[in-house]
Design an enzyme around this catalytic site. Structure first.
Site, PDB file in Angstrom:
ATOM      1  N   ASN A   9      -2.553   5.371   8.900  1.00 13.47           N
ATOM      2  CA  ASN A   9      -2.233   4.623   7.687  1.00 13.47           C
ATOM      3  C   ASN A   9      -0.828   5.041   7.261  1.00 13.47           C
ATOM      4  OD1 ASN A   9      -2.026   3.461   5.180  1.00 13.47           O
ATOM      5  ND2 ASN A   9      -3.521   4.806   4.187  1.00 13.47           N
ATOM      6  N   LYS A  11       0.994   3.772   4.972  1.00 15.66           N
ATOM      7  CA  LYS A  11       1.279   3.546   3.552  1.00 15.66           C
ATOM      8  C   LYS A  11       2.635   2.820   3.413  1.00 15.66           C
ATOM      9  CE  LYS A  11      -1.515   7.555   2.648  1.00 15.66           C
ATOM     10  NZ  LYS A  11      -1.951   8.554   1.718  1.00 15.66           N
ATOM     11  N   HIS A  95      -8.940   1.619  -0.034  1.00 13.83           N
ATOM     12  CA  HIS A  95      -8.321   2.950   0.011  1.00 13.83           C
ATOM     13  C   HIS A  95      -8.254   3.504  -1.420  1.00 13.83           C
ATOM     14  CE1 HIS A  95      -5.309   6.095   0.485  1.00 13.83           C
ATOM     15  NE2 HIS A  95      -5.635   6.099   1.773  1.00 13.83           N
ATOM     16  N   GLU A  97      -6.015   4.948  -2.970  1.00  9.65           N
ATOM     17  CA  GLU A  97      -4.781   4.608  -3.694  1.00  9.65           C
ATOM     18  C   GLU A  97      -4.867   3.193  -4.269  1.00  9.65           C
ATOM     19  OE1 GLU A  97      -2.002   5.679  -0.594  1.00  9.65           O
ATOM     20  OE2 GLU A  97      -2.595   7.768  -0.850  1.00  9.65           O
ATOM     21  N   GLU A 167     -13.091   9.475   2.649  1.00  6.09           N
ATOM     22  CA  GLU A 167     -11.851  10.166   2.301  1.00  6.09           C
ATOM     23  C   GLU A 167     -11.980  10.801   0.917  1.00  6.09           C
ATOM     24  OE1 GLU A 167      -8.338   8.477   4.631  1.00  6.09           O
ATOM     25  OE2 GLU A 167      -8.547   7.229   2.870  1.00  6.09           O
ATOM     26  N   GLY A 173      -3.422  13.767   1.263  1.00  6.93           N
ATOM     27  CA  GLY A 173      -2.018  14.107   1.023  1.00  6.93           C
ATOM     28  C   GLY A 173      -1.818  15.451   0.354  1.00  6.93           C
ATOM     29  N   SER A 212      -5.865  14.800   4.980  1.00  4.58           N
ATOM     30  CA  SER A 212      -5.102  15.896   5.585  1.00  4.58           C
ATOM     31  C   SER A 212      -5.573  16.253   6.997  1.00  4.58           C
ATOM     32  CB  SER A 212      -5.115  17.120   4.661  1.00  4.58           C
ATOM     33  OG  SER A 212      -4.488  16.801   3.425  1.00  4.58           O
TER      34      SER A 212
HETATM   35  C1  PEP Z   1      -4.981   8.512   3.779  1.00  4.86           C
HETATM   36  O1  PEP Z   1      -4.210   8.167   2.923  1.00  4.86           O
HETATM   37  O2  PEP Z   1      -5.787   7.708   4.255  1.00  4.86           O
HETATM   38  C2  PEP Z   1      -4.933   9.905   4.234  1.00  4.86           C
HETATM   39  C3  PEP Z   1      -5.986  10.410   4.785  1.00  4.86           C
HETATM   40  O3  PEP Z   1      -3.746  10.596   3.998  1.00  4.86           O
HETATM   41  P1  PEP Z   1      -3.393  12.087   4.511  1.00  4.86           P
HETATM   42  O4  PEP Z   1      -3.792  12.166   5.965  1.00  4.86           O
HETATM   43  O5  PEP Z   1      -1.921  12.212   4.317  1.00  4.86           O
HETATM   44  O6  PEP Z   1      -4.188  13.032   3.673  1.00  4.86           O
END
Ligand code: PEP
Length: 251
Positions: A9, A11, A95, A97, A167, A173, A212
């Site tokens: 992803n 973003k 997601h 976000e 998630e 992040g 992460s």
């Molecule tokens: C995401 O935004 O789907 C995600 C898992 O981000 P990160 O791997 O940076 O934590």
């Protein structure tokens, strides 16, 4: 029995030129990884360039969002048919976000998933609890409600096409990954809800972990029985790093 699926992803990162350059470097690094599905979700604007750069490879194109209507007066939105025309095979919906920064409800996520399936695009449906929800012991209830509402419009016979991404918001992040055991606990619960909702087809649905994920922790996460893949943000932006994740390979 479930084929692992590793998804990037990106973003709001990468121009068309940067997406093409990524593909050029990335594809040779994953050419031997034939036993996993690899998916990249760039920003909408980079979809055509990335589609061209991935042509002839096994790496599949995804979108990060979609509008549930076929067309209409929805300024700034993108319809599922437009994504399919560009070659998208998957799309991320719900997601965290989108849910937290743009106020998306699970009811809207359900309409998006339904619209995607109509266009033969597989939805990657994201669910996850906040830190406050986890610390107050509400993780299971939050995840179950998000799942039931977000999958409410998926017809049973299409269930196997779904991907669910667990998630935890506190792990996205932040560099703070859920331990493999903690992630497995929630994945097992997600599996239970999917079985209740879809019967035996619930066993075919792939459940990704996101939050992460890095080359250093992917192998241990993927060893868990109900973790079938990863949705990767930050560590998917560098070809070498995402290739190592695709190969379950630590530094
Ligand atoms: C995401 O935004 O789907 C995600 C898992 O981000 P990160 O791997 O940076 O934590």
């Amino acid at each position: 029995m479930r084929r692992p699926i590793l998804a990037a992803n990106w973003k709001m990162y990468k121009t068309q030129a940067e997406a093409s350059a990524f593909a050029k470097e990335f594809l040779p690094l994953v050419a031997a990884a034939t036993d996993v599905d690899v998916v990249i979700a760039p920003p909408f604007t980079a979809l055509p360039a990335l589609a061209a750069a991935l042509a002839g490879s096994r790496v599949l194109l995804a979108a990060q969002n979609v509008h549930p209507e076929e067309q209409g007066a929805f300024t700034g939105e993108i319809a599922p048919g437009m994504l399919r025309e560009l070659g998208c095979r998957y799309a991320i919906v719900g997601h965290s976000e989108r849910r937290t920064l743009f106020g998306e409800s699970s009811e809207l996520v359900a309409r998006k998933a339904e619209a995607l399936l109509r266009h033969e695009i597989r939805p990657i449906v994201c669910v996850g609890e906040s830190l406050e929800e986890r610390e107050s012991g509400r993780t299971a209830a939050v995840i179950e409600t998000q799942l039931r509402e977000s999958l409410a419009r998926v017809p049973g016979e299409r269930a196997a096409e779904l991907v669910v991404a667990y998630e935890p918001i506190w792990a996205i992040g932040t560099g703070r990954t859920a331990t493999p055991a903690l992630a497995q606990d929630v994945h097992a619960q997600v599996r239970g809800v999917l079985r209740e909702r879809f019967g035996a087809a619930g066993d075919a649905i792939r459940i990704q972990y996101g939050g992460s994920v890095k080359p250093d922790n992917v192998r241990e996460l993927m060893a868990q029985p109900d973790i079938d893949g990863a949705l990767v943000g930050g560590a998917s932006l560098e070809p070498e790093s995402f290739a190592r994740i695709v190969r379950f390979e630590a530094r």
